[in-house]
Design a protein around this motif. Sequence first.
Motif, PDB file in Angstrom:
ATOM      1  N   PRO A  45       0.800  -1.233   0.000  1.00 12.09           N
ATOM      2  CA  PRO A  45       0.000   0.000   0.000  1.00 12.09           C
ATOM      3  C   PRO A  45       0.833   1.285   0.000  1.00 12.09           C
ATOM      4  N   ASP A  46       2.049   1.230   0.558  1.00 14.31           N
ATOM      5  CA  ASP A  46       2.900   2.432   0.574  1.00 14.31           C
ATOM      6  C   ASP A  46       3.660   2.642  -0.730  1.00 14.31           C
ATOM      7  N   GLY A  47       3.457   1.738  -1.713  1.00 14.48           N
ATOM      8  CA  GLY A  47       4.097   1.879  -3.013  1.00 14.48           C
ATOM      9  C   GLY A  47       5.401   1.115  -3.161  1.00 14.48           C
ATOM     10  N   ARG A  48       5.913   0.588  -2.064  1.00 13.94           N
ATOM     11  CA  ARG A  48       7.152  -0.184  -2.165  1.00 13.94           C
ATOM     12  C   ARG A  48       6.861  -1.552  -2.777  1.00 13.94           C
ATOM     13  N   PRO A  49       7.856  -2.123  -3.467  1.00 14.38           N
ATOM     14  CA  PRO A  49       7.653  -3.414  -4.131  1.00 14.38           C
ATOM     15  C   PRO A  49       7.251  -4.517  -3.161  1.00 14.38           C
ATOM     16  N   ASN A  50       6.350  -5.383  -3.625  1.00 16.04           N
ATOM     17  CA  ASN A  50       5.955  -6.568  -2.885  1.00 16.04           C
ATOM     18  C   ASN A  50       6.469  -7.796  -3.626  1.00 16.04           C
ATOM     19  N   ARG A  51       5.850  -8.123  -4.757  1.00 17.55           N
ATOM     20  CA  ARG A  51       6.295  -9.279  -5.552  1.00 17.55           C
ATOM     21  C   ARG A  51       7.053  -8.768  -6.770  1.00 17.55           C
ATOM     22  N   VAL A  52       8.245  -9.350  -6.977  1.00 22.35           N
ATOM     23  CA  VAL A  52       9.127  -8.903  -8.052  1.00 22.35           C
ATOM     24  C   VAL A  52       9.628 -10.118  -8.828  1.00 22.35           C
ATOM     25  N   ARG A  53       9.584 -10.003 -10.143  1.00 15.27           N
ATOM     26  CA  ARG A  53      10.111 -11.039 -11.044  1.00 15.27           C
ATOM     27  C   ARG A  53      11.425 -10.513 -11.619  1.00 15.27           C
ATOM     28  N   MET A  54      12.450 -11.375 -11.643  1.00 13.56           N
ATOM     29  CA  MET A  54      13.745 -10.925 -12.148  1.00 13.56           C
ATOM     30  C   MET A  54      14.501 -12.058 -12.827  1.00 13.56           C
TER      31      MET A  54
END
Length: 146
Positions: A45-54
């Motif tokens: 909710p604060d805009g920081r990444p949660n799930r990331v694909r790399m």
Amino acid sequence: MAHSSTRSFEITATPQQVMAAIAAVERLPEWSSAHKSVTVETTHPDGRPNRVRMTVSIIGITDEQVVDYTWNGDDSMSWTLVESTQQNQQDGSYTLAAVEGGTRADFSLTIDPKIPVPGFLVRRAEKTAIETAAKGLTRFVEKNFV
């Protein structure tokens, strides 16, 4: 078998500046040569990444990873591997503390490859990851967030 490494280093920046740089995960390829592509799939909710694909390539092994990030304000963050083509486990974290002249960052990483990898290659990969965390992040923060 899981392998763990840790390292502490200092950055001439505030903890807020360092955490802002860490939170810019889509910019990882700018300071980590192992990271070939990064896509933020969901955010907190604060805009920081949660799930990331790399896509990560280290010691000649390319891995498609999905990781989940957890944030504790500007004090710490951690990630846990959700999916990987090459690893059973990966857990990492940064813990930040204000010190005179900047921030002490404590970096921790645990990896468990799916396939048997000779010990010297695992140690080389760990050393590369630790050095990148210290030197690459430091340069990135000081160039872009101070």
